[in-house]
Write an enzyme that holds these catalytic residues in place. Structure first.
Site, PDB file in Angstrom:
ATOM      1  N   LYS A  82       0.836  -1.195   0.000  1.00  0.00           N
ATOM      2  CA  LYS A  82       0.000   0.000   0.000  1.00  0.00           C
ATOM      3  C   LYS A  82       0.874   1.250   0.000  1.00  0.00           C
ATOM      4  O   LYS A  82       1.935   1.268   0.632  1.00  0.00           O
ATOM      5  CB  LYS A  82      -0.879   0.026   1.260  1.00  0.00           C
ATOM      6  N   SER A 157      -9.061   0.626   3.195  1.00  0.00           N
ATOM      7  CA  SER A 157      -8.065   1.423   2.503  1.00  0.00           C
ATOM      8  C   SER A 157      -7.082   0.602   1.674  1.00  0.00           C
ATOM      9  O   SER A 157      -6.276   1.167   0.933  1.00  0.00           O
ATOM     10  CB  SER A 157      -7.284   2.282   3.502  1.00  0.00           C
ATOM     11  N   SER A 181      -9.677  -2.132   6.991  1.00  0.00           N
ATOM     12  CA  SER A 181      -8.990  -1.816   5.742  1.00  0.00           C
ATOM     13  C   SER A 181      -8.437  -3.017   4.989  1.00  0.00           C
ATOM     14  O   SER A 181      -8.034  -2.883   3.838  1.00  0.00           O
ATOM     15  CB  SER A 181      -7.860  -0.811   5.996  1.00  0.00           C
TER      16      SER A 181
END
Length: 468
Positions: A82, A157, A181
């Protein structure tokens, strides 16, 4: 013969270890897929092809000098991180136009863990600004889209990582989960997503996380592949070996109760309830006993969680001259966080510790807790922000400024995720239902199972037992 991207991660790992395929061939194959598919999906913000090929050549050199048994567990396996996670020499954007985008000086502990395990990073995946939201859209790159329906969001996320794993741009991917997330995008993209319990994975990042909510976990196409990644995330454990064992017969409490219900009343979509029924049927057929579980949540939870969740963005180093470049939600919650006194944050953290004690005691009446993974089907791109036509043009010059409406939609979309982080418990999402009736048709919908501390192997066993 299936193509490399169609193989389970465990099968690809075996081919790499045996030398049947080279790291350079595997890395080249996945980079080619990213080059062809990413313009549609927006899964990657940055692709580090040159560095990846250098690492792959080094891995092949190691393979030529070593027996398979001496290779690291993820030798030559492609992954990505990420874009909240620092990889040495690669820009970390945090999904924000308000920051200077400079190469990171060093790897975070999570990246170092995977490098030690032999994995090869192909780049950085799309995230919401500072990882704050349940969708992966920002002002610096195209939104991350759902491979099963590109008009829909891949969640957040860890949305870019989930899209990449679901589309075969990666065999699997690590995410981080501070309020759902990993589990939210896993559910949206039809993946198995595991949030380990607090403290299990030593590479958890704690900066700006006063409630210790965030923990890394796997996004994978099967429980077996998730177990393979867990062996790298928590060295010394043997999840892949344990997954072949049948779990004991369990007492599972079924609930739709949510700590968000009082503040943001919601009604689960029929598709969410269909997924819950599908999960119930599979669990009962596997021999487990299910019963209704009424959970009482303190209605002060939403304010306390939001205070803890947004503390980090309040403390982020952002030049006052660039704050206007923040997305409306980020800007609003940053301002509120800065206006809170330290005493208010301390009060929220103390409440969340009591909430954890009370909730874990109620869950403890059952072996596992069962609920839908999401209350709604994967949302259209642009739905949370109100951006017309799903952010087809980016960076969006004018996002509507309704931060509270955006936040409310997120809490109604994923009302069963954040309290698991507050409690520090392990949880897994399993894609048990498709709105079109069969895997690959329609949209994926899943269930969430929450277990007591130390139950990561059990959760993986149950998911494997159910055929995932």
């Amino acid at each position: 013969m299936p193509e490399l991207h169609e193989l389970p991660a465990t099968a690809l790992r075996d081919l790499l270890h045996s030398g049947a395929v080279s790291s350079t061939d595997v890395t080249s194959h996945f980079l080619d897929r990213i080059g062809r598919q990413n313009p549609l999906l927006g899964a990657f913000i940055t692709v580090t092809a040159d560095q990846a090929m250098d690492q792959a050549r080094a891995a092949d050199g190691l393979r030529s000098r070593c027996d398979a048994d001496d290779l690291p567990p993820l030798h030559g396996m492609p992954i990505a991180f990420k874009d909240l996670t620092d990889v040495a020499g690669v820009v970390t954007t945090h999904g924000s136009a308000a920051l200077d985008h400079k190469p990171a000086p060093a790897d975070t502990p999570l990246v170092a863990l995977f490098k030690d395990a032999g994995a090869i990073s192909l780049g950085k995946t799309q995230v919401p600004e500072f990882g704050l939201t349940a969708y992966s859209e920002n002002r610096i790159a195209p939104p991350s889209r759902n491979p099963h329906a590109p008009s829909r969001s891949s969640g957040g996320s860890s949305g870019g990582s989930a899209a990449a794993a679901a589309a075969g741009l990666l065999p699997f991917a690590p995410g981080t989960d501070g309020g759902g997330s990993v589990r939210i995008p896993a559910a949206a993209c039809g993946l198995v997503g595991l949030k380990p319990g607090r403290g299990l994975v030593a590479a958890g990042e704690s900066a700006g996380d006063p409630a210790r909510l965030v923990v890394p976990g796997p996004l994978a196409r099967s429980a077996e592949d998730a177990a393979l990644m867990m062996d790298a995330l928590a060295p010394g454990n043997r999840y892949l070996a344990a997954i072949e064992q049948e779990p004991p017969r369990l007492r599972i409490g079924v609930t739709l109760d949510s700590p968000w219900s009082t503040t943001f009343p919601f009604t689960p979509d029929p598709e969410a309830l269909d997924a819950l029924r599908a999960g119930e049927t599979l669990l009962e057929q596997a021999g487990h006993t299910l019963g209704d579980a009424a959970v009482r949540y303190d209605n002060r939870y939403p304010d306390a969680f939001t205070t803890a969740w947004t503390a980090g963005v309040g403390a982020a180093r952002i030049s006052p001259t660039r704050e206007a470049l923040l997305a409306p939600l980020t800007r609003t919650f940053r301002r509120r966080a800065q206006q809170r006194s330290p005493a208010k944050l301390a009060e929220a953290l103390a409440f969340l510790r009591q909430f954890q004690h009370d909730t874990v005691a109620q869950y403890g009446q059952w072996d596992l807790m069962l609920m839908p993974a999401l209350a709604q089907t994967p949302r259209p791109v642009g739905w949370f922000t109100g951006t017309a036509h799903g952010s087809d043009r980016w960076p969006s010059a004018q996002w509507p400024g309704d931060a509270d409406g955006d936040y409310r939609k997120q809490c109604e979309y994923a009302p069963w995720s954040s309290m698991v982080n507050v409690c520090g418990l392990p949880a897994i999402t399993i894609p048990v239902h498709w709105t079109g009736g069969a895997a690959g048709n329609g949209l994926p919908m899943g269930i969430q199972l929450v277990g007591p501390m130390g139950s990561e192997a059990l959760l993986l066993q149950v998911a494997h037992q159910l055929g995932y």
